[in-house]
Design an enzyme around this catalytic site. Structure first.
Site, PDB file in Angstrom:
ATOM      1  N   VAL A  41       0.511   7.166  13.957  1.00  0.00           N
ATOM      2  CA  VAL A  41      -0.408   5.722  12.898  1.00  0.00           C
ATOM      3  C   VAL A  41       0.127   4.459  13.274  1.00  0.00           C
ATOM      4  CG1 VAL A  41      -0.821   4.885  10.706  1.00  0.00           C
ATOM      5  CG2 VAL A  41      -1.095   7.345  11.203  1.00  0.00           C
ATOM      6  N   GLU A  84       9.768  15.604  16.068  1.00  0.00           N
ATOM      7  CA  GLU A  84      10.018  15.632  14.716  1.00  0.00           C
ATOM      8  C   GLU A  84       9.675  16.509  13.719  1.00  0.00           C
ATOM      9  OE1 GLU A  84       8.717  11.976  12.614  1.00  0.00           O
ATOM     10  OE2 GLU A  84      10.554  11.686  11.980  1.00  0.00           O
ATOM     11  N   LYS A  90       0.952  -1.399   0.030  1.00  0.00           N
ATOM     12  CA  LYS A  90      -0.154  -0.104  -0.007  1.00  0.00           C
ATOM     13  C   LYS A  90       0.922   1.241   0.047  1.00  0.00           C
ATOM     14  CE  LYS A  90      -1.849   3.184   2.301  1.00  0.00           C
ATOM     15  NZ  LYS A  90      -2.000   4.494   1.512  1.00  0.00           N
ATOM     16  N   CYS A 110      13.497   9.874   8.152  1.00  0.00           N
ATOM     17  CA  CYS A 110      13.349   9.626   9.814  1.00  0.00           C
ATOM     18  C   CYS A 110      14.571   9.524  10.321  1.00  0.00           C
ATOM     19  CB  CYS A 110      12.524   8.431   9.809  1.00  0.00           C
ATOM     20  SG  CYS A 110      13.472   7.208   8.685  1.00  0.00           S
ATOM     21  N   GLU A 131       8.459   0.869  11.483  1.00  0.00           N
ATOM     22  CA  GLU A 131       9.733   1.715  11.380  1.00  0.00           C
ATOM     23  C   GLU A 131       8.977   3.224  11.590  1.00  0.00           C
ATOM     24  OE1 GLU A 131      12.582   1.145  11.267  1.00  0.00           O
ATOM     25  OE2 GLU A 131      13.159  -0.918  10.534  1.00  0.00           O
TER      26      GLU A 131
END
Ligand code: TAP
Length: 455
Positions: A212, A357, A155, A264, A230
């Site tokens: 999420v 972040e 996805k 990230c 991750e």
């Protein structure tokens, strides 16, 4: 709910494509096809499965320029980065093509017979991909999953489906059966959620935000579904006074501004030993001014735009009116979701740009007093993904690397990812590891079989 996603070039705001969203009933049908295809895929002889993966890698290799061009247009990645990303998919496929013939079990000494272990495929694996690195992150999930004998549903992020769709076409060309590797573009709340909720999907690989990811872990728990996460990061680039300051300062901008900071592993906190702080800032300023920001399709461009207007607004919120901007790089004006490389100093300990972040080209530089203070600051975050340590004292480099609570550290380098070494996060940066020799463990179940030899 829209039936299609309009794909926009982040550098020009031109419409690139319109991609239909997969409706929920089609997701269910794809899961059923993947489940039906699983027994025959796992029964493919190891050498033949390896050959098919090598052919998939060759197909990607022959398409690197095309894939890279798609990524530049869809994601605003620089052409240099996009070529590396397409090449990384090839390399990851080649690396895991060696796995089907090396999925070894063990023979364990027991009384009364022979005990052996097998590594069985899980079945159907769902790979949910974010928009920041659509090509590599998809392959870190699907390549080892396929190698271990699973069927896969990818996805892609709604904003960036084009390269995943191209990979599906390349897989078919290479001879991977069509229900073994499927790509389902569409919204996370529909397609992603269905993969999490459906009992016939045995494992989810999710890369994306910690929020999420936390929901996905809870969803997987309902089925005791296997999950690899991750997630986000707030990595520290720690510079000691005994480091080669010229090298550390020259490398620091791209350790956070690469991919416009949408990484990230971005080292969005630079911690500098107080005695070297002024010297480091003096070296950092020209390095930041020299970052070439602009048309990502041109060779030599180092930083492109952010992914969307919405994301640019959230990045800009970290640099409000009156923010402590020490210096900035440049960015084009006109169409495109541009944001200049921005260095903040001095920042308050609770400044959101130092704590949260950002996922954009914003970095906070903070002094520290000694080694213990550096480690304390580096670990003062719920995240634990990556980081760097710059020092000429190797003992200190190793000591600090062991003390910093993150999954991936580099000493005198800002490298984060190699396909042959494990990658993943401590704390709220994730669960499990991708890449490297052990990733197969995350796509197999260990089965123990005892065969009686008495009588
Ligand atoms: P998210 O909003 O978390 O989205 C990631 C993926 O999950 C997208 O495909 C998204 O679909 C889908 N999704 C959203 N809601 C879902 C749900 N309820 N169920 C199932 N799937 C759902 O993250 P993002 O904004 O795309 O990516 C940025 C984040 O990813 C950053 O926090 C970054 O640190 C993290 N990241 C981490 C890593 C590693 S390796 N640790 C690597 C890259 C990025 P839609 O596109 O339709 O929303």
């Amino acid at each position: 709910m829209s039936d299609a996603a309009t794909i926009v070039n982040p550098a020009t705001e031109a419409v690139v494509d319109v991609v239909p969203n997969t409706p929920a009933d089609e997701v269910d049908a794809a899961i059923a096809r993947a489940r039906a295809a699983a027994p025959s895929w796992r029964a493919v002889a190891p050498a033949d499965r390896a050959r098919l993966l090598r052919r998939f890698a060759e197909a990607v290799d022959g398409d690197v320029e095309h894939l890279a061009g798609l990524e530049v247009a869809n994601s605003g990645h620089t052409i240099g980065n996009a070529r590396w990303e397409a090449g990384n998919v090839r390399d990851v496929l080649q690396y895991y093509a060696a796995a089907p013939e090396r999925l070894f079990g063990r023979q364990i000494p027991v009384a009364g017979g022979v005990d052996i272990t097998f590594r069985e495929p899980i079945g159907v694996v769902g790979v949910i991909v974010p928009w920041n690195f659509p090509l590599p992150i998809a392959s870190w999930g699907f390549a080892p999953a396929l190698a271990a004998g699973n069927t896969v549903l990818v996805k892609p992020a709604t904003l960036t489906p084009l390269t995943a769709l191209r990979l599906r076409a390349l897989a078919l060309d290479a001879g991977i059966p069509e229900d073994v590797f499927q790509v389902l573009p569409g919204q996370g709340s529909v397609v992603g959620q269905r993969l999490v909720d459906h009992p016939d999907v045995g494992k989810i690989v999710f890369t994306g935000s910690t929020d999420v990811g936390t929901q996905i872990m809870a969803g997987c728990a309902r089925h005791v579904k296997r999950v690899t996460l991750e997630l986000g990061g707030k990595s520290a680039n720690i510079v000691f006074a005994d480091a080669d300051l010229e090298r550390a300062a020259a490398a620091a901008p791209m350790a956070v501004f690469d991919n416009a900071g949408q990484d990230c592993c971005a080292r969005s906190r630079i911690l500098v030993e107080r005695s070297a702080f002024d010297r480091f800032m003096a070296l950092l300023e020209p390095a930041v001014a020299g970052v070439r920001v602009g048309d990502p399709s041109l060779d030599g461009t180092e930083m492109g735009p952010l992914i969307s207007a919405g994301h640019r607004s959230s990045v800009a919120a970290f640099v409000p009116e009156g923010a402590p901007v020490a210096f900035r790089g440049t960015a084009p004006s006109g169409p495109g979701f541009w944001f200049p490389p921005t260095v903040l100093a001095p920042v308050a300990p609770d400044d959101p740009a130092f704590v949260e972040e950002v996922f954009g080209p914003v970095v906070a530089v903070v002094p520290f007093d000694d080694e213990a203070d550096a480690v304390r600051l580096a670990n003062d975050t719920p995240y634990g993904l990556s980081g760097s340590i710059w020092t000429s004292n190797l003992g200190r480099g190793l000591r600090v690397a062991r003390a910093v609570e993150t999954g991936n550290l580099s000493v005198n380098s800002n490298a984060s990812v190699r396909y042959g070494t494990p990658f993943g996060g401590f704390k709220r940066s994730g669960l499990g590891r991708e890449l490297g020799p052990d990733a197969l463990d995350a796509f197999t179940e260990v089965k123990n079989v005892f065969i009686a030899t008495d009588g």
